[in-house]
Design a protein around this motif. Sequence first.
Motif, short mmCIF file in Angstrom:
data_model
loop_
_atom_site.label_atom_id
_atom_site.label_comp_id
_atom_site.label_asym_id
_atom_site.label_seq_id
_atom_site.Cartn_x
_atom_site.Cartn_y
_atom_site.Cartn_z
N GLN A 184 0.84 -1.19 0.00
CA GLN A 184 0.00 0.00 0.00
C GLN A 184 0.88 1.25 0.00
OE1 GLN A 184 -3.50 -0.19 2.77
NE2 GLN A 184 -2.58 -2.12 3.43
N THR A 185 0.34 2.32 -0.54
CA THR A 185 1.06 3.60 -0.60
C THR A 185 0.37 4.60 0.32
OG1 THR A 185 1.71 3.19 -2.90
CG2 THR A 185 1.84 5.47 -2.10
N PHE A 186 1.16 5.31 1.14
CA PHE A 186 0.62 6.31 2.05
C PHE A 186 1.29 7.66 1.79
CE2 PHE A 186 0.19 2.20 4.06
CZ PHE A 186 -1.15 2.20 4.42
N THR A 187 0.47 8.69 1.74
CA THR A 187 0.95 10.05 1.52
C THR A 187 0.42 10.94 2.63
OG1 THR A 187 0.91 9.70 -0.87
CG2 THR A 187 1.08 11.97 -0.10
N ARG A 188 1.29 11.71 3.27
CA ARG A 188 0.88 12.59 4.36
C ARG A 188 1.39 14.02 4.12
NH1 ARG A 188 -3.07 10.26 7.15
NH2 ARG A 188 -2.87 12.16 8.37
N ASP A 189 0.49 14.96 4.35
CA ASP A 189 0.86 16.38 4.36
C ASP A 189 1.32 16.68 5.79
OD1 ASP A 189 0.96 19.15 4.56
OD2 ASP A 189 -0.80 19.45 3.30
N LEU A 190 2.61 16.71 6.01
CA LEU A 190 3.16 16.84 7.36
C LEU A 190 2.81 18.18 7.99
CD1 LEU A 190 6.67 15.22 6.76
CD2 LEU A 190 4.55 14.13 7.52
N ALA A 191 2.82 19.25 7.19
CA ALA A 191 2.49 20.57 7.72
C ALA A 191 1.05 20.58 8.25
CB ALA A 191 2.67 21.63 6.64
N LYS A 192 0.15 19.94 7.53
CA LYS A 192 -1.24 19.88 7.96
C LYS A 192 -1.40 18.97 9.18
CE LYS A 192 -5.91 18.59 6.55
NZ LYS A 192 -6.10 17.74 7.75
N ASP A 193 -0.68 17.82 9.18
CA ASP A 193 -0.80 16.90 10.31
C ASP A 193 -0.36 17.56 11.61
OD1 ASP A 193 -1.85 14.94 8.75
OD2 ASP A 193 -0.02 13.73 8.62
#
Length: 430
Positions: free
Chosen positions: A208-217
């Motif tokens: 599976q592929t996961f993408t995170r917007d770290l600034a938003k998190d």
Amino acid sequence: SKVNYNSTSDSNIKEIDINKMGNYTFTYERFTANPEHKTLRGVVISNNSNLYSDKVGSQIKQSAYSSASITSNIKSNEKVYENAEDGKVTGWEIYDKSPSGATISNFYDAQKRSFVIELDGQGINNGYRLGSAKAGTAFNNKKNTHIQWKMNYNESFIVYISVQTTKGLRYLDYTASNTNKGIRISSKSKRYYVHHGIGVKSRNGTWQTFTRDLAKDIKDFEPDNDLLSVNGFLIRGSGKIDDIKMFGDKVATASKAINSKITIYEDAQDGKTNGWDVYDNTPEGATISNFYDAERRSNVIELDGAGGQNGYRFGYWKNETEFKNTKDTKFRWSMKYNETFRIYIGVQTTKGFRYLTYTDSNINDGLSSSQTYIHHGLGRKASNGTWQTFTRDLQADLQEFDKGNKITSVNTFLIRGSGKIDDIQMSNTF
């Protein structure tokens, strides 16, 4: 070329001449003595195997141990930290070696049809890191805000992204959970962790592929904090990792308006029960405790007494702990109850004081004859003994049965019944 083959059972077999074997692809497993019975796996491919004719095979044929042919096509705003195509584990380290025996391997994954990193140890007891400040391999990425990785895990894991912010070091952590636990402080290291769940299906044993917007998190739970740099990728648990990269222009992202603001009244991470009191102590003996819940992997508040006969309160005007929230009207909390409960959220309105009440019922009773209590049912499953999160629009719940009324402040949270409570929050953007 030749492949050496050592056999303790047949001394006549010494080597295999693979040039005489034609088209083939085969997998191998070998066991090491230290640690005992450690299994290393891989794939051997002949030059004219069918695997070389497809998309991934073509990349391997061009440069089986060089990432140049892969990274040359990466967009200019992306930075690839690991794609495993060099056949090495450079930059990786085991940061938690207890118990001993954990390993980091690079091997060809036939299912994914590319080289990947395999992390193998005693579950989440061992920790692995790519990008270490001490070793001088930290990413120190001050440009990008998004991180992406691929993983294949069929057991529990914890991914940590080490970041520097305007408020200091933070670890953004991600687990196979359907809920977000928010910000907490480690009692031992005093480090700050910001948790988001990426779903229970993230550990179902598939790629599976996961993408995170770290600034938003970060801003989900610290609205006034900003991302400065991203430094490392850490993970606990055994499984496979590939294609760790970053992208997204920090300057462009920073210009976006951040409307999300969450006020956390209780997450139990301080190890205390400040602000709580037993408002109905008949019969005597009811207690309020703060303890670590292994299932939830965080500290929680435990309320224990004679069922619904005892009542507990968080936020009280006499000890000046009332919320007095005049801006937000959406309320969220997590709970684990396996008995009947009754929750009261005390609010001041334009028509006087009201208690919005919630129980494990399938029906709404609405406004009481005294005009003080407004009841909504959360469903019978609300007391099924599992951790659940509930979000209520208090203004909508008020007006459903008290037309024309408006909340002016939210002041207190009360509950009858024994169980566990965590993450009491308010916002207007849930």
